[in-house]
Motif scaffolding. Structure first.
Motif, PDB file in Angstrom:
ATOM      1  N   UNK A  22     -14.708  16.988  19.947  1.00 59.44           N
ATOM      2  CA  UNK A  22     -13.461  16.238  19.819  1.00 59.44           C
ATOM      3  C   UNK A  22     -12.510  16.384  20.996  1.00 59.44           C
ATOM      4  N   UNK A  23     -12.568  17.513  21.728  1.00 54.15           N
ATOM      5  CA  UNK A  23     -11.659  17.716  22.854  1.00 54.15           C
ATOM      6  C   UNK A  23     -12.422  17.904  24.149  1.00 54.15           C
ATOM      7  N   UNK A  24     -13.652  17.455  24.196  1.00 55.26           N
ATOM      8  CA  UNK A  24     -14.486  17.594  25.381  1.00 55.26           C
ATOM      9  C   UNK A  24     -15.067  16.225  25.724  1.00 55.26           C
ATOM     10  N   UNK A  25     -16.386  16.107  25.778  1.00 53.64           N
ATOM     11  CA  UNK A  25     -17.014  14.804  26.014  1.00 53.64           C
ATOM     12  C   UNK A  25     -17.220  14.161  24.648  1.00 53.64           C
ATOM     13  N   UNK A  64     -20.451  17.945  19.236  1.00 50.75           N
ATOM     14  CA  UNK A  64     -20.090  19.237  19.803  1.00 50.75           C
ATOM     15  C   UNK A  64     -21.329  20.084  20.071  1.00 50.75           C
ATOM     16  N   UNK A  65     -21.365  20.674  21.258  1.00 49.52           N
ATOM     17  CA  UNK A  65     -22.409  21.626  21.649  1.00 49.52           C
ATOM     18  C   UNK A  65     -23.808  21.021  21.608  1.00 49.52           C
ATOM     19  N   UNK A  66     -23.906  19.711  21.809  1.00 51.45           N
ATOM     20  CA  UNK A  66     -25.200  19.035  21.734  1.00 51.45           C
ATOM     21  C   UNK A  66     -25.727  18.629  23.102  1.00 51.45           C
ATOM     22  N   UNK A 102     -16.707  19.790  33.861  1.00 48.54           N
ATOM     23  CA  UNK A 102     -16.253  18.753  32.929  1.00 48.54           C
ATOM     24  C   UNK A 102     -15.082  17.999  33.539  1.00 48.54           C
ATOM     25  N   UNK A 103     -15.100  16.687  33.361  1.00 43.63           N
ATOM     26  CA  UNK A 103     -14.018  15.845  33.869  1.00 43.63           C
ATOM     27  C   UNK A 103     -13.681  14.788  32.829  1.00 43.63           C
ATOM     28  N   UNK A 162     -22.103  11.157  30.438  1.00 40.63           N
ATOM     29  CA  UNK A 162     -20.913  10.317  30.614  1.00 40.63           C
ATOM     30  C   UNK A 162     -20.688   9.526  29.333  1.00 40.63           C
ATOM     31  N   UNK A 163     -19.443   9.463  28.895  1.00 40.17           N
ATOM     32  CA  UNK A 163     -19.099   8.693  27.711  1.00 40.17           C
ATOM     33  C   UNK A 163     -17.745   8.036  27.862  1.00 40.17           C
TER      34      UNK A 163
END
Length: 763
Positions: free
Chosen positions: A617-620, A625-627, A654-655, A702-703
């Motif tokens: 939720x707060x990353x890519x 998560x963690x996948x 991470x960007x 990328x998402x």
């Protein structure tokens, strides 16, 4: 069909007319739709004209109703609600919250706005400027037109400071070299105001307690040359005599248990304690005297200093012990040009209990609730120490994802003691406005992952927290000990370990003896800046001293403490955020995260809880998560798991970038792009493609997606809908999946669309 078409067309036209805002304009009035401002080209640079136009646009009043493609929905809802007699209910909300009253031409004062324009440009040095104002009507709408001709901008020819022999004039003269007013600069009234404020602030640092910027006069002479001015700074005549004098600090009195309900303190019998330069008057002796010596920064006999004054007040407030803090300066009756300081402090209740019910989300895409019970003692040893004992319990579930049904239950407690000073064998002082803190803590947590395993974790730490100023903060944990032990490992989880041995890391016994340091810099509290930044850098070192003492240099034969091998590693993590504010309503937010963990000596790998994860939720946000990762490894297809394994790595990049815009009052929209991955430092036969190589940029996930943020001030509820653009685990040449996007295809949506529900902004 024709009749239906005509009805539909008629309804659409009526709706558009209603939304345009002109359907209910009073007779003889017009709808004001804004203004045009023209700054005519002259000798001045284009940059100056553009800047002046921008500032003037913000000054012209009133602001018109907001328009979306020529329609004004605010007026539409205002009219739709009709007459509202009660200040509550749906119609009141529709009229005054969702709707907006029409801005009419009768409310526009052209002459006033023209004077505002004329005064502003003259204050910028365009003394010969001309301005005009008129209107242009179109149907029931009207727009104001303003035009300004700047002509020549006056420049500063000379700046003359006072040359009197009195102490005040001499002190002002010392400030000439750093003056804002420089020869050759354009005349600007704002610079003159800022110069007076600057001189006043500097004099307050030099003992001039009673001085005021209104006692300064800057005379402007525009007749000295063609388009030039002389500026003469003078001290006004007949200012109070004490405003000319420097004052020193004499006695400092502290009332640590002051009661606001008392009219005076003079008639009450109190104990008086002399401690160094302080006189502490306290009928209860609630606080030990040394705490005030460390908090109040004035020394007897030094010149009054406004910075020291404010720092001392702020330090008293940030102790977290006092409900009210008040100070007073009085002239000493027996000593000339000396001030006595009085501090009146009203303590908070010493003991308190607080119950918190929280809604939370985490990086693993779990959402849940938590109940905390906090008991506090704010003055444990009479030195403003804060003892906090916390008990907590919570439940976390996955709203969406493969881990649905594998709920997480947590309960435990923590005790922490915070001293509002440095506790150290060495003398350590801080001149910051924020009292430094020493913190010791010990805690226990029991975590049950249903159908899988449970973990018991003990942790303790001792370290320091201090802020240089409101922008810079440091955290140093000298001792950080953590011990994790597994229990109740189920057959299901053990069977998954047999197929995927890397899952065994999650439940390994771990012992960490570490030191951590974190530095944070941010100016995001400055709301009017075009650019805001946030930086956080942290380093985590573990097992170095133990490694030297025990000679731990062989990870194949690790040294142990109480039968548990201790971890030895170094970890660095950097996070940088940038916020470009197009306006108060629109922001481009970007974030980059870099991380690296290196095991050595006693360890082959850094502990699982210290490794890097990505996605969620707060990353890519386009990936669970963690996948993702590590590298091109696909952990989802290695085994036929009934739950999603946690993929972790030693390195992380991470960007994210996100365009945020206010859609309506409490609702903001966002369009975002996320990219990144994690990697292993060393090759792992169980995870092909997971190691870091020079081709790492070709291994990024990328998402993209869109989202809504519901900002209720006390709570931000965030929803994001995202989908992948690039899947690093697919075969080479097939990783970009943009051509596969099919929103109309239910199968594609089920596999690729990820809905994220979270609390707070992602960054």
């Amino acid at each position: 069909m024709k009749i239906n078409s005509y009805i539909t067309l008629l309804f659409s036209v009526s709706l558009l007319l209603g939304c345009s805002g002109t359907s209910k304009i009073p007779e003889g009035d017009l709808l004001y739709t804004g203004h045009n401002l023209s700054v005519k080209k002259g000798e001045e640079p284009k940059k100056i004209r553009k800047s002046i136009k921008s500032e003037l646009d913000d000054m012209i009043r009133p602001k018109p109703n907001k328009s979306i493609f020529g329609m004004r929905p605010g007026i539409f809802f205002y009219n739709l609600a009709g007459d509202v007699k009660k200040e509550k209910g749906f119609r009141y909300w529709l009229k005054y919250k969702l709707g907006a009253e029409p801005v009419l031409m009768s409310k526009v004062d052209l002459d006033y706005n023209q004077k505002v324009i004329q005064n502003f440009v003259e204050n910028k040095g365009f003394f010969n400027a001309n301005s005009t104002a008129d209107t242009v009507q179109k149907g029931k709408k009207v727009k104001a037109n303003y035009e300004v001709t700047l002509n020549n901008q006056y420049k500063i020819k000379s700046v003359i400071f006072p040359a009197d022999s009195i102490v005040l004039a001499k002190e002002i003269g010392l400030l000439e070299s750093t003056s804002i007013l420089k020869v050759g600069k354009p005349y600007d009234l704002e610079d003159i105001k800022n110069e007076r404020a600057r001189i006043d602030a500097k004099l307050k640092e030099r003992g001039f307690y009673y001085f005021n910027e209104d006692y300064l006069l800057i005379q402007v002479d525009s007749t000295v040359a063609n388009h030039e001015v002389d500026l003469r700074l003078k001290i006004k005549n007949n200012i109070p005599e004490k405003a000319k004098n420097q004052y020193k600090v004499n006695d400092v009195y502290v009332y640590p248990s002051f009661n606001l309900k008392r009219d005076t303190v003079a008639n009450r019998k109190m104990d008086t304690i002399k401690y160094k330069d302080l006189t502490i008057i306290d009928n209860k002796t609630v606080f030990k005297p040394f705490i005030f010596d460390k908090t109040l920064l004035f020394d007897k006999g030094e010149l009054y200093n406004r910075t020291t004054h404010n720092l001392s007040l702020n330090r008293l407030i940030t102790l977290g012990t006092f409900k009210f803090v008040k100070n007073e300066f009085r002239e000493n009756k027996s000593a000339k040009n000396e001030l006595d300081l009085y501090y009146y402090l009203t303590p908070l209740p010493k003991k308190s209990i607080q119950v918190e019910a929280l809604a939370k989300t985490n990086s693993a895409n779990y959402s849940g609730t938590e109940l905390n019970v906090n008991w506090s003692n704010r003055n444990l040893f009479k030195g403003a120490e804060l003892l906090t004992i916390t008990a907590f319990g919570g439940l976390e579930v996955q709203v969406s994802g493969q881990n649905r049904g594998f709920n997480v239950y947590r309960f435990g407690g923590e005790a922490s003691l915070v001293w509002p000073r440095f506790i150290s064998p060495f003398e350590m002082r801080s001149g910051s406005a924020f009292a430094p803190r020493t913190k010791a803590s010990i805690g226990y947590e029991y975590q049950l992952r249903t159908k899988l395993y449970s973990l018991k974790t003990f942790n303790s730490s001792f370290g320091y927290l201090w802020k240089e100023n409101e922008k810079k903060e440091h955290s140093l944990s000298i001792i950080n000990i953590a011990y994790a032990s597994p229990n109740n490992v189920t057959d299901l989880y053990q069977s998954q370990i047999d197929e995927n041995p890397s899952l065994g890391k999650v439940i390994e016994r771990q012992l960490i003896f570490g030191t951590t340091y974190t530095y944070t810099y941010t100016n995001t509290m400055l709301k009017n800046k075009k650019n805001n930044i946030y930086f956080k850098g942290g380093i985590d070192l573990s097992g170095n001293s133990l490694g030297l003492l025990l000679g731990a240099n062989d990870s194949n034969n690790p040294k142990s403490i109480f039968g548990v091998p201790f971890s030895q590693y170094s970890k660095l993590e950097l996070e940088f955020r940038h916020y470009y504010n197009f306006s108060k309503e629109t922001t481009l937010a970007s974030r980059i995260i870099l991380g690296a963990g290196i095991p050595y000596g006693n360890s082959k790998e850094i502990p699982f809880i210290k490794q890097f994860f990505i996605g969620g939720t707060s990353s890519i946000r386009a990936f669970r998560a963690r996948s993702i990762g590590p590298g091109t490894f696909d952990g989802n297809t290695v085994t036929d798991n009934s739950f999603l394994p946690d993929q972790s790595g030693d390195l992380k990049f991470e960007f994210s970038t996100e365009l945020r815009a206010q859609l309506y009052k409490l609702v903001k929209g966002a369009v975002f792009v996320d990219a990144g991955n994690i990697w292993l430092l060393n090759k792992n036969p169980e995870k092909p493609g997971a190691e870091f190589t020079g081709q790492f940029m070709n291994q990024l996930a990328v998402g993209t997606g869109v989202g809504l943020r519901f900002d209720f001030n006390f709570l931000v509820l965030r929803t994001d809908l995202a989908f992948p653009l690039r899947k690093p685990y697919l075969p080479k040449g097939e990783q970009w999946v943009i051509d596969d996007i099919k929103f109309s295809d239910g199968g594609w949506r089920k596999e690729n669309l990820i809905f994220n529900l979270a609390i707070g902004y992602p960054f």
